[in-house]
Motif scaffolding. Structure first.
Motif, PDB file in Angstrom:
ATOM      1  N   ARG A 159      -0.754  10.369  43.252  1.00  0.00           N
ATOM      2  CA  ARG A 159      -1.740  11.456  43.202  1.00  0.00           C
ATOM      3  C   ARG A 159      -1.261  12.713  43.924  1.00  0.00           C
ATOM      4  NH1 ARG A 159      -6.357  11.350  40.901  1.00  0.00           N
ATOM      5  NH2 ARG A 159      -7.307   9.423  40.144  1.00  0.00           N
ATOM      6  N   GLN A 160       0.034  12.887  44.014  1.00  0.00           N
ATOM      7  CA  GLN A 160       0.594  14.076  44.641  1.00  0.00           C
ATOM      8  C   GLN A 160       0.897  15.124  43.564  1.00  0.00           C
ATOM      9  OE1 GLN A 160       0.861  14.496  48.067  1.00  0.00           O
ATOM     10  NE2 GLN A 160      -0.322  12.580  47.946  1.00  0.00           N
ATOM     11  N   PRO A 161       0.576  16.404  43.821  1.00  0.00           N
ATOM     12  CA  PRO A 161       0.899  17.450  42.848  1.00  0.00           C
ATOM     13  C   PRO A 161       2.408  17.665  42.764  1.00  0.00           C
ATOM     14  CG  PRO A 161       0.064  18.405  44.889  1.00  0.00           C
ATOM     15  CD  PRO A 161      -0.096  16.927  45.023  1.00  0.00           C
ATOM     16  N   VAL A 162       2.897  17.778  41.548  1.00  0.00           N
ATOM     17  CA  VAL A 162       4.337  17.927  41.321  1.00  0.00           C
ATOM     18  C   VAL A 162       4.562  18.916  40.184  1.00  0.00           C
ATOM     19  CG1 VAL A 162       6.452  16.773  40.565  1.00  0.00           C
ATOM     20  CG2 VAL A 162       4.862  15.579  42.078  1.00  0.00           C
ATOM     21  N   SER A 163       5.497  19.829  40.379  1.00  0.00           N
ATOM     22  CA  SER A 163       5.945  20.698  39.289  1.00  0.00           C
ATOM     23  C   SER A 163       7.452  20.522  39.160  1.00  0.00           C
ATOM     24  CB  SER A 163       5.599  22.164  39.580  1.00  0.00           C
ATOM     25  OG  SER A 163       6.522  22.724  40.499  1.00  0.00           O
ATOM     26  N   LEU A 164       8.019  21.093  38.120  1.00  0.00           N
ATOM     27  CA  LEU A 164       9.460  20.997  37.944  1.00  0.00           C
ATOM     28  C   LEU A 164      10.200  21.770  39.032  1.00  0.00           C
ATOM     29  CD1 LEU A 164       9.635  21.378  34.060  1.00  0.00           C
ATOM     30  CD2 LEU A 164       9.906  19.280  35.392  1.00  0.00           C
ATOM     31  N   LYS A 165       9.476  22.648  39.736  1.00  0.00           N
ATOM     32  CA  LYS A 165      10.096  23.414  40.811  1.00  0.00           C
ATOM     33  C   LYS A 165       9.812  22.821  42.189  1.00  0.00           C
ATOM     34  CE  LYS A 165      11.075  27.619  40.402  1.00  0.00           C
ATOM     35  NZ  LYS A 165      11.190  29.084  40.322  1.00  0.00           N
ATOM     36  N   SER A 166       9.299  21.602  42.197  1.00  0.00           N
ATOM     37  CA  SER A 166       8.998  20.946  43.484  1.00  0.00           C
ATOM     38  C   SER A 166      10.233  20.386  44.162  1.00  0.00           C
ATOM     39  CB  SER A 166       7.997  19.797  43.267  1.00  0.00           C
ATOM     40  OG  SER A 166       6.753  20.273  42.825  1.00  0.00           O
ATOM     41  N   PHE A 167      11.378  20.471  43.485  1.00  0.00           N
ATOM     42  CA  PHE A 167      12.594  19.851  44.002  1.00  0.00           C
ATOM     43  C   PHE A 167      13.730  20.861  44.035  1.00  0.00           C
ATOM     44  CE2 PHE A 167      10.037  16.921  41.456  1.00  0.00           C
ATOM     45  CZ  PHE A 167       9.643  16.013  42.435  1.00  0.00           C
ATOM     46  N   PRO A 168      13.641  21.843  44.911  1.00  0.00           N
ATOM     47  CA  PRO A 168      14.671  22.896  44.956  1.00  0.00           C
ATOM     48  C   PRO A 168      16.047  22.336  45.267  1.00  0.00           C
ATOM     49  CG  PRO A 168      13.265  22.968  46.914  1.00  0.00           C
ATOM     50  CD  PRO A 168      12.626  22.016  45.962  1.00  0.00           C
ATOM     51  N   ASP A 169      17.045  22.911  44.615  1.00  0.00           N
ATOM     52  CA  ASP A 169      18.448  22.556  44.842  1.00  0.00           C
ATOM     53  C   ASP A 169      18.798  21.137  44.413  1.00  0.00           C
ATOM     54  OD1 ASP A 169      18.845  25.107  46.021  1.00  0.00           O
ATOM     55  OD2 ASP A 169      18.094  24.344  47.930  1.00  0.00           O
ATOM     56  N   LYS A 170      17.956  20.537  43.569  1.00  0.00           N
ATOM     57  CA  LYS A 170      18.240  19.171  43.120  1.00  0.00           C
ATOM     58  C   LYS A 170      18.582  19.139  41.636  1.00  0.00           C
ATOM     59  CE  LYS A 170      15.594  16.549  46.525  1.00  0.00           C
ATOM     60  NZ  LYS A 170      14.773  15.342  46.736  1.00  0.00           N
ATOM     61  N   VAL A 171      19.342  18.128  41.275  1.00  0.00           N
ATOM     62  CA  VAL A 171      19.599  17.819  39.873  1.00  0.00           C
ATOM     63  C   VAL A 171      18.400  17.027  39.368  1.00  0.00           C
ATOM     64  CG1 VAL A 171      21.040  16.501  38.277  1.00  0.00           C
ATOM     65  CG2 VAL A 171      22.105  17.791  40.150  1.00  0.00           C
ATOM     66  N   LEU A 172      17.827  17.446  38.226  1.00  0.00           N
ATOM     67  CA  LEU A 172      16.674  16.759  37.661  1.00  0.00           C
ATOM     68  C   LEU A 172      17.080  15.974  36.419  1.00  0.00           C
ATOM     69  CD1 LEU A 172      13.927  19.566  37.793  1.00  0.00           C
ATOM     70  CD2 LEU A 172      14.564  17.920  39.576  1.00  0.00           C
ATOM     71  N   VAL A 173      16.511  14.777  36.300  1.00  0.00           N
ATOM     72  CA  VAL A 173      16.684  13.955  35.100  1.00  0.00           C
ATOM     73  C   VAL A 173      15.277  13.723  34.555  1.00  0.00           C
ATOM     74  CG1 VAL A 173      17.547  11.796  34.139  1.00  0.00           C
ATOM     75  CG2 VAL A 173      18.729  12.859  36.088  1.00  0.00           C
ATOM     76  N   VAL A 174      14.996  14.234  33.351  1.00  0.00           N
ATOM     77  CA  VAL A 174      13.624  14.277  32.835  1.00  0.00           C
ATOM     78  C   VAL A 174      13.517  13.552  31.496  1.00  0.00           C
ATOM     79  CG1 VAL A 174      11.714  15.814  32.189  1.00  0.00           C
ATOM     80  CG2 VAL A 174      13.350  16.536  33.951  1.00  0.00           C
ATOM     81  N   ASN A 175      12.415  12.798  31.322  1.00  0.00           N
ATOM     82  CA  ASN A 175      12.147  12.198  30.018  1.00  0.00           C
ATOM     83  C   ASN A 175      10.644  12.131  29.777  1.00  0.00           C
ATOM     84  OD1 ASN A 175      11.755   9.915  31.897  1.00  0.00           O
ATOM     85  ND2 ASN A 175      11.630   8.666  30.052  1.00  0.00           N
ATOM     86  N   PHE A 176      10.261  11.801  28.550  1.00  0.00           N
ATOM     87  CA  PHE A 176       8.862  11.665  28.157  1.00  0.00           C
ATOM     88  C   PHE A 176       8.615  10.228  27.704  1.00  0.00           C
ATOM     89  CE2 PHE A 176       9.882  16.087  27.896  1.00  0.00           C
ATOM     90  CZ  PHE A 176       8.747  16.743  28.340  1.00  0.00           C
ATOM     91  N   PHE A 177       7.454   9.680  28.069  1.00  0.00           N
ATOM     92  CA  PHE A 177       7.145   8.287  27.771  1.00  0.00           C
ATOM     93  C   PHE A 177       5.636   8.104  27.774  1.00  0.00           C
ATOM     94  CE2 PHE A 177       5.957   8.261  32.059  1.00  0.00           C
ATOM     95  CZ  PHE A 177       5.378   7.046  32.396  1.00  0.00           C
ATOM     96  N   PHE A 178       5.151   6.896  27.531  1.00  0.00           N
ATOM     97  CA  PHE A 178       3.768   6.538  27.847  1.00  0.00           C
ATOM     98  C   PHE A 178       3.689   5.030  28.048  1.00  0.00           C
ATOM     99  CE2 PHE A 178       4.065   6.568  23.275  1.00  0.00           C
ATOM    100  CZ  PHE A 178       3.158   5.645  22.749  1.00  0.00           C
ATOM    101  N   THR A 179       2.803   4.597  28.909  1.00  0.00           N
ATOM    102  CA  THR A 179       2.797   3.197  29.359  1.00  0.00           C
ATOM    103  C   THR A 179       2.386   2.221  28.266  1.00  0.00           C
ATOM    104  OG1 THR A 179       0.509   3.288  30.208  1.00  0.00           O
ATOM    105  CG2 THR A 179       2.284   3.929  31.721  1.00  0.00           C
ATOM    106  N   ARG A 180       1.661   2.678  27.249  1.00  0.00           N
ATOM    107  CA  ARG A 180       1.253   1.791  26.157  1.00  0.00           C
ATOM    108  C   ARG A 180       2.261   1.776  25.017  1.00  0.00           C
ATOM    109  NH1 ARG A 180      -4.840   3.261  24.531  1.00  0.00           N
ATOM    110  NH2 ARG A 180      -4.076   5.427  24.676  1.00  0.00           N
ATOM    111  N   CYS A 181       3.348   2.469  25.165  1.00  0.00           N
ATOM    112  CA  CYS A 181       4.377   2.555  24.117  1.00  0.00           C
ATOM    113  C   CYS A 181       4.912   1.153  23.805  1.00  0.00           C
ATOM    114  CB  CYS A 181       5.517   3.451  24.597  1.00  0.00           C
ATOM    115  SG  CYS A 181       6.895   3.577  23.458  1.00  0.00           S
ATOM    116  N   PRO A 182       4.882   0.754  22.539  1.00  0.00           N
ATOM    117  CA  PRO A 182       5.261  -0.618  22.193  1.00  0.00           C
ATOM    118  C   PRO A 182       6.744  -0.838  21.905  1.00  0.00           C
ATOM    119  CG  PRO A 182       4.377   0.464  20.264  1.00  0.00           C
ATOM    120  CD  PRO A 182       4.296   1.473  21.391  1.00  0.00           C
ATOM    121  N   ASN A 183       7.520   0.227  21.713  1.00  0.00           N
ATOM    122  CA  ASN A 183       8.895  -0.007  21.286  1.00  0.00           C
ATOM    123  C   ASN A 183       9.946   0.781  22.059  1.00  0.00           C
ATOM    124  OD1 ASN A 183       8.323   2.517  19.857  1.00  0.00           O
ATOM    125  ND2 ASN A 183       7.369   1.218  18.300  1.00  0.00           N
ATOM    126  N   VAL A 184      10.006   2.098  21.875  1.00  0.00           N
ATOM    127  CA  VAL A 184      11.082   2.894  22.471  1.00  0.00           C
ATOM    128  C   VAL A 184      11.023   2.899  24.004  1.00  0.00           C
ATOM    129  CG1 VAL A 184      12.055   5.212  22.700  1.00  0.00           C
ATOM    130  CG2 VAL A 184      11.336   4.377  20.452  1.00  0.00           C
TER     131      VAL A 184
END
Length: 217
Positions: free
Chosen positions: A68-93
């Motif tokens: 429950r912590q607020p997070v933006s893509l700019k919350s991690f200055p000077d870091k390498v980001l690894v980003v993906n999209f998903f959902f917990t009910r996803c049945p396959n991928v």
């Protein structure tokens, strides 16, 4: 005769050693080239390099993580980001992608220079509590891995406008959620430096290599 045998024996060792030396030198040259090779730039996340606080920009969207912590893509200055999209009910991928991504995260779990971010495309169902349950049930290494939920419009716009990947909720049924299997690598300047299929092992291995490469740019 004895001297001739010694001479032949010496040349035998020299001939045997040459292939080994060539392999070693070739390996060193390859390592240097790989280390120096610069990753391509595929684009820039919207309004990354500005001091603007306009929350309508993709880089400023505020989401909520599994704690429950607020997070933006700019919350991690000077870091390498690894980003993906998903959902917990996803049945396959997603199960395959998240499992393989967890193996990558494990390799960087003590590295404070790398942050992993997974955005749910099913935010109505994927509450922070659900994300926490999901992470716990899969025993995901979450020290540097934020599972995010939030405003659906922002999440989908981040996918399409920010990362240039597909995201669609269809008619809202579970099988109709469409999202990419791509994992994006972002440098500390907000530039997208790589796309990798989260369900292809050799691309996940390449992701690991490129994270290390980016850290040394």
């Amino acid at each position: 005769m004895h001297q001739s045998n010694k001479h032949m024996h010496r040349w035998k060792w020299v001939l045997m050693a040459w292939p080994i030396a060539i392999i070693l030198v070739s390996g060193m040259i390859y390592a240097v080239v790989q280390h120096r090779e610069t990753l391509p730039v595929y684009g820039q996340l919207e309004e990354w390099n500005t001091s603007s606080v306009d929350t309508q920009f993709v880089s400023h969207y505020v989401f909520v993580d599994q704690q429950r912590q607020p997070v933006s893509l700019k919350s991690f200055p000077d870091k390498v980001l690894v980003v993906n999209f998903f959902f917990t009910r996803c049945p396959n991928v997603c199960p395959r992608m998240m499992h393989d991504l967890a193996e990558v995260v494990e390799q960087f779990k003590a590295d404070d220079r790398v942050q992993f971010i997974s955005l749910s495309v099913d935010p109505e169902y994927d509450t922070p509590e659900q994300l926490q349950h999901y992470a716990s049930s899969l025993n995901l290494p979450t020290r540097h891995w934020a599972l995010l939920t939030g405003d659906k419009g922002h999440i989908y716009r981040a996918a399409v406008v920010g990362f240039h990947v597909s995201a669609s909720s269809g008619d809202g049924n579970i099988p109709d959620f469409i999202h990419t299997d791509k994992i994006m690598l972002v440098d500390p300047d907000g530039r997208i430096r790589g796309y990798y299929s989260g369900i292809v092992k050799r691309e996940m291995d390449l992701l690991t290599q490129d994270i290390k490469k980016l850290e040394h740019e």
